[in-house]
Design a protein around this motif. Structure first.
Motif, PDB file in Angstrom:
ATOM      1  N   HIS A 119      31.451  -4.425  15.458  1.00 26.99           N
ATOM      2  CA  HIS A 119      31.227  -3.558  14.464  1.00 26.99           C
ATOM      3  C   HIS A 119      30.674  -4.033  13.106  1.00 26.99           C
ATOM      4  N   ALA A 120      30.994  -5.162  12.864  1.00 30.05           N
ATOM      5  CA  ALA A 120      30.487  -5.812  11.605  1.00 30.05           C
ATOM      6  C   ALA A 120      29.024  -6.325  11.892  1.00 30.05           C
ATOM      7  N   GLN A 121      28.819  -6.955  13.214  1.00 32.79           N
ATOM      8  CA  GLN A 121      27.502  -7.608  13.641  1.00 32.79           C
ATOM      9  C   GLN A 121      26.503  -6.161  13.616  1.00 32.79           C
ATOM     10  N   ALA A 122      26.989  -5.155  14.230  1.00 30.71           N
ATOM     11  CA  ALA A 122      26.146  -4.055  14.367  1.00 30.71           C
ATOM     12  C   ALA A 122      25.596  -3.542  12.798  1.00 30.71           C
ATOM     13  N   ILE A 123      26.457  -3.499  11.880  1.00 35.15           N
ATOM     14  CA  ILE A 123      26.103  -3.014  10.484  1.00 35.15           C
ATOM     15  C   ILE A 123      25.020  -4.041   9.902  1.00 35.15           C
ATOM     16  N   ILE A 124      25.492  -5.440  10.138  1.00 28.66           N
ATOM     17  CA  ILE A 124      24.623  -6.443   9.485  1.00 28.66           C
ATOM     18  C   ILE A 124      23.171  -6.624  10.190  1.00 28.66           C
ATOM     19  N   SER A 125      23.250  -6.500  11.443  1.00 31.32           N
ATOM     20  CA  SER A 125      21.903  -6.472  12.228  1.00 31.32           C
ATOM     21  C   SER A 125      21.063  -5.312  11.929  1.00 31.32           C
ATOM     22  N   ALA A 126      21.727  -4.210  11.652  1.00 36.26           N
ATOM     23  CA  ALA A 126      21.066  -2.824  11.463  1.00 36.26           C
ATOM     24  C   ALA A 126      20.140  -3.061  10.096  1.00 36.26           C
ATOM     25  N   TRP A 127      20.642  -3.425   9.024  1.00 30.56           N
ATOM     26  CA  TRP A 127      20.001  -4.027   8.016  1.00 30.56           C
ATOM     27  C   TRP A 127      18.969  -5.013   8.152  1.00 30.56           C
ATOM     28  N   ALA A 128      19.322  -5.960   8.652  1.00 29.48           N
ATOM     29  CA  ALA A 128      18.674  -7.011   8.744  1.00 29.48           C
ATOM     30  C   ALA A 128      17.387  -6.863   9.732  1.00 29.48           C
ATOM     31  N   ASP A 129      17.570  -5.997  10.871  1.00 31.75           N
ATOM     32  CA  ASP A 129      16.421  -5.572  11.755  1.00 31.75           C
ATOM     33  C   ASP A 129      15.479  -4.685  10.887  1.00 31.75           C
ATOM     34  N   THR A 130      15.828  -3.997  10.203  1.00 36.17           N
ATOM     35  CA  THR A 130      15.053  -2.795   9.623  1.00 36.17           C
ATOM     36  C   THR A 130      14.566  -3.060   8.213  1.00 36.17           C
ATOM     37  N   LEU A 131      15.413  -3.727   7.359  1.00 33.15           N
ATOM     38  CA  LEU A 131      14.749  -3.750   5.859  1.00 33.15           C
ATOM     39  C   LEU A 131      13.602  -4.903   5.921  1.00 33.15           C
ATOM     40  N   GLN A 132      12.385  -4.301   5.408  1.00 31.98           N
ATOM     41  CA  GLN A 132      11.104  -5.114   5.380  1.00 31.98           C
ATOM     42  C   GLN A 132      10.661  -5.472   3.632  1.00 31.98           C
ATOM     43  N   SER A 133      10.963  -4.611   2.903  1.00 37.98           N
ATOM     44  CA  SER A 133      10.706  -5.029   1.434  1.00 37.98           C
ATOM     45  C   SER A 133      11.505  -4.279   0.433  1.00 37.98           C
ATOM     46  N   VAL A 134      11.423  -4.907  -0.799  1.00 29.38           N
ATOM     47  CA  VAL A 134      12.501  -4.372  -1.782  1.00 29.38           C
ATOM     48  C   VAL A 134      11.527  -4.284  -3.045  1.00 29.38           C
ATOM     49  N   PRO A 135      10.730  -3.235  -3.298  1.00 32.70           N
ATOM     50  CA  PRO A 135       9.959  -3.200  -4.387  1.00 32.70           C
ATOM     51  C   PRO A 135      10.469  -2.844  -5.647  1.00 32.70           C
ATOM     52  N   SER A 136      11.395  -2.189  -5.870  1.00 28.57           N
ATOM     53  CA  SER A 136      11.849  -1.920  -7.205  1.00 28.57           C
ATOM     54  C   SER A 136      12.859  -2.978  -7.731  1.00 28.57           C
TER      55      SER A 136
END
Length: 355
Positions: A119-136
């Protein structure tokens, strides 16, 4: 003479071998563990007292099917406007997903049940696989505030289920680390140091770990006044009139907690990586800051801006981190605050782990 030369070379090799072994033996035992937050002894104690973690385990069971809600572009709006706090659903979900992963990681550390690790790995990987930029700017702030929980969680589960953490390492080193606020001068810097220290501990970056310790020490020297107060924080309002306006100081105690929490967490991580700061001169300044914060939390009417805000302050009991500071720097006021209960800002389960 040839025999003497050979004996000399053997003696040198034996000496070098002895030094190597001595270095390995003298290194902190925790360095052998992947967990950057808890020692094997900590985990053993939690396992020996199941009543202590019963509510946590039940919560993990209830949350086991909860999925993350990642975004590719993380751009939440500014936290404050001229009139107060701005609702920020994107930032709240990033924070709550991090706490969710952390709890699942902690439940795995206690139980060794691979479901929690997954469960922890799925949550972490979901963000890690998806997040590409932090412009604000607020996005960068939220990375500093909330990503350390993901890093600690990842350290608890990285050796389970043959998890591939490559995308997470990309996230923390290529996206998050360049956004660190460690070079700033208020609570943002303390959160930045926690971010840096957690990433350094997770990736084994010795240079980053050492610089995190150096910056931690610098911040204690620059932020903590002689009386233990944090002048950059105690004046804080709850709007863009940061240290002015009619509500000056209403968030001052809350921001005192919001500074000392990451300071305490970073000290914990540094300590477990053999970079202790607790008993340094700057650690003594943290002790003084804790005494002052504890006194104000127990007696908020003594806070400088209590009267000017009509006897109201925000976040008075956001002090769950006291449970760890009380171990290091015990004082009567802090002990009484903990005994009174109702400690908030407990996303890292401070009360379960350290009380």
């Amino acid at each position: 003479m040839a025999t003497n030369h050979l004996l000399h070379r053997l003696a040198r090799r034996c000496a070098l071998f002895a030094l190597t072994v001595a270095g390995l033996i003298s290194a902190p035992a925790v360095m052998a563990s992947s967990n950057i937050w808890l020692t094997n002894a900590d985990i053993g104690l939690l396992r020996s007292e199941p009543a202590r973690t019963a509510a946590l385990m039940q919560r993990c069971d209830k949350e086991i099917d909860t999925q993350a809600a990642p975004v590719a572009v993380f751009a939440p709006p500014a936290h404050y406007s001229k009139t107060g706090v701005v609702e920020n659903a994107m930032g709240k979900r990033f924070a709550s997903d991090g706490e969710l992963a952390y709890r699942a990681g902690l439940c795995y550390a206690v139980s060794q049940d691979p479901r929690y690790a997954q469960h922890a790995q799925a949550i972490i990987s979901a963000w890690a696989d998806t997040l590409q930029s932090v412009p604000s700017e607020q996005g960068a702030s939220d990375i500093n505030f909330d990503l350390p929980a993901y890093v600690i969680a990842a350290s608890m589960v990285r050796n389970a289920n043959r998890w591939n953490d490559a995308s997470f390492r990309r996230l923390i080193t290529r996206i998050a680390l360049p956004l660190s606020h460690s070079d700033r001068k208020n609570n943002h810097a303390n959160w930045g140091v926690l971010l840096n220290a957690s990433i350094a501990a997770y990736t084994g970056d010795a240079a980053l770990l050492a610089s995190s310790r150096t910056r931690w020490l610098e911040l204690m020297d620059s932020e903590v006044a002689a009386d233990g107060s944090l002048p950059l924080e105690i004046c804080r309002s709850d709007s863009t009139a940061y240290c002015s306006g009619d509500r000056k100081g209403i968030n001052g105690l809350s921001y005192t907690h919001y500074t000392l929490l990451p300071t305490t967490a970073a000290a914990r991580i540094l300590d477990l990586q053999g970079q202790a700061v607790w008993h340094s001169p700057q650690g003594n300044k943290l002790s003084a800051a804790y005494r002052k914060a504890a006194a104000w939390t127990l007696h908020p009417e003594t806070f400088p801006y209590y009267q000017s805000n009509g006897g109201h302050l925000n976040g008075v009991n956001n002090a769950a981190y006291f449970t760890l500071l009380q171990r290091q720097f015990p004082n009567a006021d802090g002990g009484q605050v903990i005994a009174n209960g109702k400690l908030w800002m407990n996303g890292l389960e401070w009360v379960v782990l350290f009380q």
